[in-house]
Design a protein around this motif. Structure first.
Motif, PDB file in Angstrom:
ATOM      1  N   SER A 168       0.833  -1.210   0.000  1.00 16.01           N
ATOM      2  CA  SER A 168       0.000   0.000   0.000  1.00 16.01           C
ATOM      3  C   SER A 168       0.866   1.258   0.000  1.00 16.01           C
ATOM      4  CB  SER A 168      -0.927   0.000   1.222  1.00 16.01           C
ATOM      5  OG  SER A 168      -0.185  -0.104   2.425  1.00 16.01           O
ATOM      6  N   ASP A 172       0.415   4.585  -2.390  1.00 18.50           N
ATOM      7  CA  ASP A 172       0.339   5.961  -1.881  1.00 18.50           C
ATOM      8  C   ASP A 172       1.381   6.848  -2.549  1.00 18.50           C
ATOM      9  OD1 ASP A 172      -1.729   5.320  -0.194  1.00 18.50           O
ATOM     10  OD2 ASP A 172      -0.444   4.964   1.550  1.00 18.50           O
ATOM     11  N   GLU A 204      -2.993  -1.275  -8.371  1.00 19.13           N
ATOM     12  CA  GLU A 204      -3.819  -1.809  -7.298  1.00 19.13           C
ATOM     13  C   GLU A 204      -2.976  -2.605  -6.315  1.00 19.13           C
ATOM     14  OE1 GLU A 204      -6.924  -4.056  -9.133  1.00 19.13           O
ATOM     15  OE2 GLU A 204      -7.942  -2.279  -9.937  1.00 19.13           O
ATOM     16  N   VAL A 205      -3.535  -2.803  -5.130  1.00 16.99           N
ATOM     17  CA  VAL A 205      -2.865  -3.564  -4.073  1.00 16.99           C
ATOM     18  C   VAL A 205      -3.612  -4.870  -3.851  1.00 16.99           C
ATOM     19  CG1 VAL A 205      -2.186  -3.585  -1.638  1.00 16.99           C
ATOM     20  CG2 VAL A 205      -2.061  -1.464  -2.949  1.00 16.99           C
TER      21      VAL A 205
END
Length: 232
Positions: A168, A172, A204-205
């Motif tokens: 994540s 960010d 995307e994560v």
């Protein structure tokens, strides 16, 4: 199916896949003057066996990270809520997805990634060491390589692309430039320059289980001095 029966079935699938890959490589050399490396002959069967095994044994869940090192141990049971987090999620129809990962051990960094379409068919992969100083930098270099392969090798800039990683923090950084480390500025410039050449890109994560092949390829890359790339 009893475990011994499943083991036998996977063994036969592996043999058939390996023979098929060798036959295709032989035809490429004879009729198209293509060059096939030992690395390609080792990597391609493993990816195709995973896809074929899923089709034949669709009642089983295969842990992708374990598949690369131990195909027998990767079988974790039937489809259930408990094991759903281990299953790779295909992209929406008409899109392609590049799963990427970084890995660091004993101050040696590596990255890996695999490109698949909405049916799960693999069309490209990479694995190898990289000059990264931290895990996040290794993951960024994996994204950089994924974008480069899509543009330079796959020639599908107009196909919507999803790049998936399990950090994540990376997401960010890509969203908010104010959060980025100054030491990574040149890497971000390179990544963003490549992403702007594509029609549509989503970062995307995902969790580590669904990113298993990419993580396994990154681990394998620790033993490589150069970056191995393959596409078909």
């Amino acid at each position: 199916m009893p475990l011994i029966g499943l083991q036998k079935s996977l063994w036969l699938v592996a043999i058939a896949t390996s023979c098929w890959i060798v036959w295709l490589s032989r035809n490429g050399i004879v009729f198209e003057m293509l060059v096939t490396t030992i690395d390609a002959l080792l990597f391609h069967p493993k990816m195709r066996v995973l896809m074929w095994a899923r089709v034949i044994h669709n009642e089983c869940i295969f842990s992708e990270s374990d598949w690369w090192s131990s195909p027998v141990k990767c079988i974790v049971g039937g489809r259930s809520m408990r094991t759903r987090d281990l299953v790779w999620d295909p992209p929406p129809m008409g899109r392609i997805k590049f799963n990427v990962a970084g890995f660091v051990m004993n101050e040696i960094a590596a990255c890996g990634g695999v490109l698949r379409d909405d049916k799960g068919v693999v069309s490209a992969l990479f694995s190898g060491s990289c000059t990264a100083r931290a895990l996040e930098m290794a993951a960024l270099m994996a994204i950089k390589e994924a974008a480069k392969m899509v543009i330079d090798l796959i020639r599908t800039e107009l196909v919507p692309l999803i790049v998936e990683c399990n950090s994540s923090t990376i997401l960010d950084w890509l969203k908010y430039s104010c959060l980025r480390l100054w030491s990574f500025r040149n890497l971000f410039v390179n990544i963003e320059g490549s992403l702007r050449r594509m029609a549509e890109v989503r970062i995307e994560v995902t969790n580590q289980g669904k990113n298993g092949v990419a993580k396994a390829l990154a681990k394998v890359g620790l033993s490589r001095n150069t970056l191995f790339r393959a596409y078909w």
